[in-house]
Motif scaffolding. Structure first.
Motif, mmCIF file in Angstrom:
data_model
loop_
_atom_site.group_PDB
_atom_site.id
_atom_site.type_symbol
_atom_site.label_atom_id
_atom_site.label_comp_id
_atom_site.label_asym_id
_atom_site.label_seq_id
_atom_site.Cartn_x
_atom_site.Cartn_y
_atom_site.Cartn_z
ATOM 1 N N VAL A 76 47.221 18.216 16.298
ATOM 2 C CA VAL A 76 48.465 17.626 16.764
ATOM 3 C C VAL A 76 49.096 18.788 17.390
ATOM 4 O O VAL A 76 49.300 19.728 16.909
ATOM 5 C CB VAL A 76 49.385 17.176 15.526
ATOM 6 N N TYR A 77 49.390 18.645 18.675
ATOM 7 C CA TYR A 77 50.301 19.612 19.618
ATOM 8 C C TYR A 77 51.626 19.288 19.720
ATOM 9 O O TYR A 77 51.920 18.221 20.026
ATOM 10 C CB TYR A 77 49.412 19.827 20.922
ATOM 11 N N ASN A 78 52.457 20.091 19.208
ATOM 12 C CA ASN A 78 53.853 19.613 19.214
ATOM 13 C C ASN A 78 54.392 20.115 20.685
ATOM 14 O O ASN A 78 54.756 21.440 20.500
ATOM 15 C CB ASN A 78 54.562 20.361 17.972
ATOM 16 N N PRO A 107 57.855 24.082 17.623
ATOM 17 C CA PRO A 107 57.685 23.916 19.035
ATOM 18 C C PRO A 107 56.588 24.754 19.666
ATOM 19 O O PRO A 107 56.600 25.840 19.271
ATOM 20 C CB PRO A 107 59.019 24.061 19.373
ATOM 21 N N GLY A 108 55.820 24.201 20.598
ATOM 22 C CA GLY A 108 54.942 24.652 21.100
ATOM 23 C C GLY A 108 53.674 25.102 20.261
ATOM 24 O O GLY A 108 52.644 25.782 20.723
ATOM 25 N N ARG A 109 53.519 25.083 19.140
ATOM 26 C CA ARG A 109 52.382 25.003 18.251
ATOM 27 C C ARG A 109 51.708 23.642 17.973
ATOM 28 O O ARG A 109 51.845 22.688 18.267
ATOM 29 C CB ARG A 109 52.967 25.846 17.019
ATOM 30 N N ASN A 110 50.642 24.057 17.085
ATOM 31 C CA ASN A 110 49.725 22.902 16.689
ATOM 32 C C ASN A 110 49.205 22.938 15.433
ATOM 33 O O ASN A 110 49.269 24.164 14.932
ATOM 34 C CB ASN A 110 48.568 22.873 17.768
ATOM 35 N N PHE A 111 48.751 21.956 14.801
ATOM 36 C CA PHE A 111 48.000 21.983 13.391
ATOM 37 C C PHE A 111 46.926 20.960 13.551
ATOM 38 O O PHE A 111 47.057 19.867 14.034
ATOM 39 C CB PHE A 111 49.017 21.719 12.344
ATOM 40 N N ASP A 123 39.656 21.578 26.651
ATOM 41 C CA ASP A 123 39.856 22.624 25.725
ATOM 42 C C ASP A 123 40.211 22.394 24.629
ATOM 43 O O ASP A 123 39.402 22.854 23.493
ATOM 44 C CB ASP A 123 40.856 23.733 26.505
ATOM 45 N N PHE A 124 41.146 21.483 24.323
ATOM 46 C CA PHE A 124 41.696 20.886 23.048
ATOM 47 C C PHE A 124 40.433 20.433 22.398
ATOM 48 O O PHE A 124 40.396 20.840 21.147
ATOM 49 C CB PHE A 124 42.577 19.921 23.125
ATOM 50 N N ASN A 125 39.624 19.869 22.954
ATOM 51 C CA ASN A 125 38.625 19.170 22.176
ATOM 52 C C ASN A 125 37.426 20.249 21.606
ATOM 53 O O ASN A 125 37.042 20.102 20.288
ATOM 54 C CB ASN A 125 37.730 17.967 22.910
ATOM 55 N N VAL A 126 37.220 21.095 22.440
ATOM 56 C CA VAL A 126 36.297 22.256 22.013
ATOM 57 C C VAL A 126 36.784 22.883 20.799
ATOM 58 O O VAL A 126 36.194 23.158 19.855
ATOM 59 C CB VAL A 126 36.005 23.153 23.124
ATOM 60 N N LEU A 127 38.106 23.217 21.075
ATOM 61 C CA LEU A 127 39.023 23.908 19.992
ATOM 62 C C LEU A 127 39.002 22.989 18.536
ATOM 63 O O LEU A 127 38.603 23.641 17.511
ATOM 64 C CB LEU A 127 40.475 24.292 20.363
ATOM 65 N N SER A 128 39.308 21.856 18.765
ATOM 66 C CA SER A 128 39.243 21.055 17.442
ATOM 67 C C SER A 128 37.942 21.029 16.665
ATOM 68 O O SER A 128 37.926 20.999 15.736
ATOM 69 C CB SER A 128 40.257 19.728 17.760
#
Ligand code: NAG
Ligand code: NAG
Length: 542
Positions: free
Chosen positions: A72-74, A107-111, A3-8
């Motif tokens: 980056v997922y914090n 915390p809990g967010r990404n950039f 999911d992360f990869n598709v999203l990125s």
């Protein structure tokens, strides 16, 4: 993970559509989960900052001009940012990942960072920029390889090793940070690590007769280091993106934040050898070792650990002066590095930066030209873009030491795009300094003991010094650099000594162009995080 990869990839596509990044240059995607985890590098359990479960974090490999899309997922309990030591981010200080340019990832967010390693080669590293996170890890190596058709001035090594070395504290980074905030200094480090390991904890395996590249960065917080390998010579080939004259050294001084590449030939009898890192200019000398293991060796390391220089400053200064650029070798482009005649350009002005260690309101602080940097409530870059008044003013950083009492200030030095400046780092203190400039590389034209004067220019190397991004300044000495301000943006200039950086030995350089054109600077990214007085502002519509 998928999911992360598709999203990125989606984010990258969107960013690409609005960002005007060169579509001919390849993309590399990274998804990084930042967590806490237990490590035991010096025998006691510690909480480290892991990236994808790793300490040190994963290596970034890129080729000149690649676009890097790093999500980056914090997952920490506190805000987080990563910065890129030596990656220039042309026209794009939005991605620099320091608090003066970016809002923290909560915390809990990404950039998602969108970087381009435009016109760069060489060895660098990334690190967590907020608080004392760097004392908990979160750093990793960056290698930028030359494009296939551009000649590299040495044969391809059998392998290319990354060595992240530096001092280490057993104390938790929150505790270290509180100590600084209470007005005290950091304790002396508890030891040194090589690639996250203590004594003999890391092994580099080599085949007898072959030649290897070691890319060594000092990722520590407090001390310069010396690097050496028992029985082996180090052939210096690269410094932060400059190909050097290939001098042979028995040991190499590496100051905080600096990166060097050496070639090492496994030309000794088959056995194992010590790779040694020791602290430099410290009363108590710290050391640690890794193993150079010959693949055909049945004999472990033996003999005394080779001694290195400890407090001698003159030998370090002499060594620094021998590090020069190979003018006929190619850099990131096919043309020779020496085709940019930096020594023929007359600087439009001289900036002198003098460090000091004042007490302000009863607390230990550090200052440059009497100003001790105070972080604002809103990143400077965002305040500048959205015209938010009262966050900083250009000129709050004097360009010469005044000799007055030290004070706290959000300090920004103004300069114009395409200026060519001379910067003199004047160190009247009795400790070695290490200065880093984001977004640029500069020519180290001279260093010497005492007070810099205009007459010092007579001793400058205006022919073949290296271009780099981090330079040392010896105790009671000066270092002079020439720098082309060829990158519009808000750029951090900081001490790489982390106590000093945290307690005010830094400021921002605002390289300004009035043209308002994407050719000079990218607009605010659509995904920019907004905080402080920039909260609720709008980035660009799609
Ligand atoms: C990443 O951040 C974006 C923007 O804040 C958000 O919409 C998205 O849900 C986040 N993704 C994850 C997996 O947290
Ligand atoms: C400098 O680079 C050139 C071109 O690659 C190479 O032939 C030469 O050996 C190098 N010289 C030194 C002293 O490193």
């Amino acid at each position: 993970m998928r999911d992360f990869n598709v999203l990125s990839s989606l984010i990258a596509l969107l960013l690409f559509l609005v960002h005007g990044v060169n579509c001919e240059d390849p993309y590399r995607f990274f998804t990084w989960k930042v967590t806490y985890g237990d490590i035991y590098p010096l025998g006691v359990k510690q909480q480290a900052i892991l990236i994808n479960g790793q300490f040190p974090g994963p290596q970034i490999d890129a080729i000149t001009n690649d676009n890097l899309i790093i999500s980056v997922y914090n997952y920490l309990r506190e805000p987080f940012l990563i910065s890129w030591n030596g990656i220039q981010q042309r026209r794009n200080s939005w991605q620099d990942g320091v608090y003066g340019t970016n809002c923290p990832i909560l915390p809990g967010r990404n950039f998602t960072y969108v970087l381009q390693v435009k016109d760069q080669i060489g060895s660098y590293f990334y690190f967590p920029s907020l608080g004392l996170h760097k004392a908990a890890g979160g750093f990793g190596g960056i290698r930028i390889w030359s494009r296939p058709r551009i000649p590299v001035p040495f044969p391809p090594p059998a392998r290319d090793f990354t060595v992240l070395a530096g001092d280490w504290f057993k104390t938790d980074h929150h505790v270290l940070r509180r100590r600084l905030e209470n007005g005290h200094s950091l304790p002396f480090p508890d030891g040194l690590l090589i690639n996250g390991r203590g004594w003999n904890g890391y092994t580099f395996t080599v085949d007898q007769g072959k030649t290897y590249r070691f890319r060594i960065s000092n990722v520590g917080l407090a001390t310069s280091i010396n690097f050496r390998i028992q029985g082996h010579k180090l052939k210096l080939v690269e410094v932060e993106g400059s190909h050097t004259l290939q001098n042979i050294y028995t040991s190499l001084d590496i100051h905080l934040g600096q990166s060097y590449s050496v070639l090492v030939t496994a030309d000794q009898p088959s056995q194992d050898y010590y790779i040694v890192v020791s602290s430099r200019f410290t009363r108590q000398v710290l050391a640690t070792t890794a193993i150079l293991h010959y693949s055909n060796s049945h004999k472990g390391v033996s003999g005394p650990i080779p001694a290195g220089p400890t407090t001698n400053i003159v030998s370090s200064l002499y060594q620094a002066r021998t590090i020069r650029s190979n003018l006929t070798a190619s850099g990131p482009r096919p043309n020779p590095q020496g085709s940019y005649h930096y020594g023929m350009i007359k600087p439009s002005r001289t900036i002198m930066l003098a460090n000091s260690a004042p007490y302000i309101n009863g607390k230990q602080r550090y200052a440059v030209n009497s100003v001790s940097y105070l972080p604002p409530d809103t990143p400077l870059k965002l305040a500048d873009y959205f015209n938010i008044p009262g966050v900083f003013y250009v000129g709050s950083m004097p360009s010469y030491p005044s000799g007055g009492n030290a004070y706290l200030q959000t300090s920004v030095l103004g300069a114009n795009f395409r200026e060519f400046v001379e910067i003199v780092f004047q160190n009247w203190e009795n400790t070695v300094q290490s200065w880093h400039i984001d977004g640029h590389s500069f020519f180290v034209v001279g260093m010497n003991g005492g007070q810099w004067t205009p007459g010092s220019r007579a001793g400058y190397n205006l022919r073949d010094t290296v271009a780099r991004c981090t330079t040392q300044v010896y105790p009671r000495s000066w270092t002079a650099i020439y720098m082309a301000l060829d990158n519009v943006g808000m750029w951090n200039i900081r001490s790489e000594n982390w106590e000093r950086q945290y307690l005010g030995l830094q400021f921002y350089l605002r390289v300004y162009s009035s043209s308002n054109s994407w050719r000079d600077e990218y607009p605010v990214p659509r995904n920019a995080l907004l905080c402080g007085r920039a909260r609720g502002r709008h980035t660009r519509p799609l």
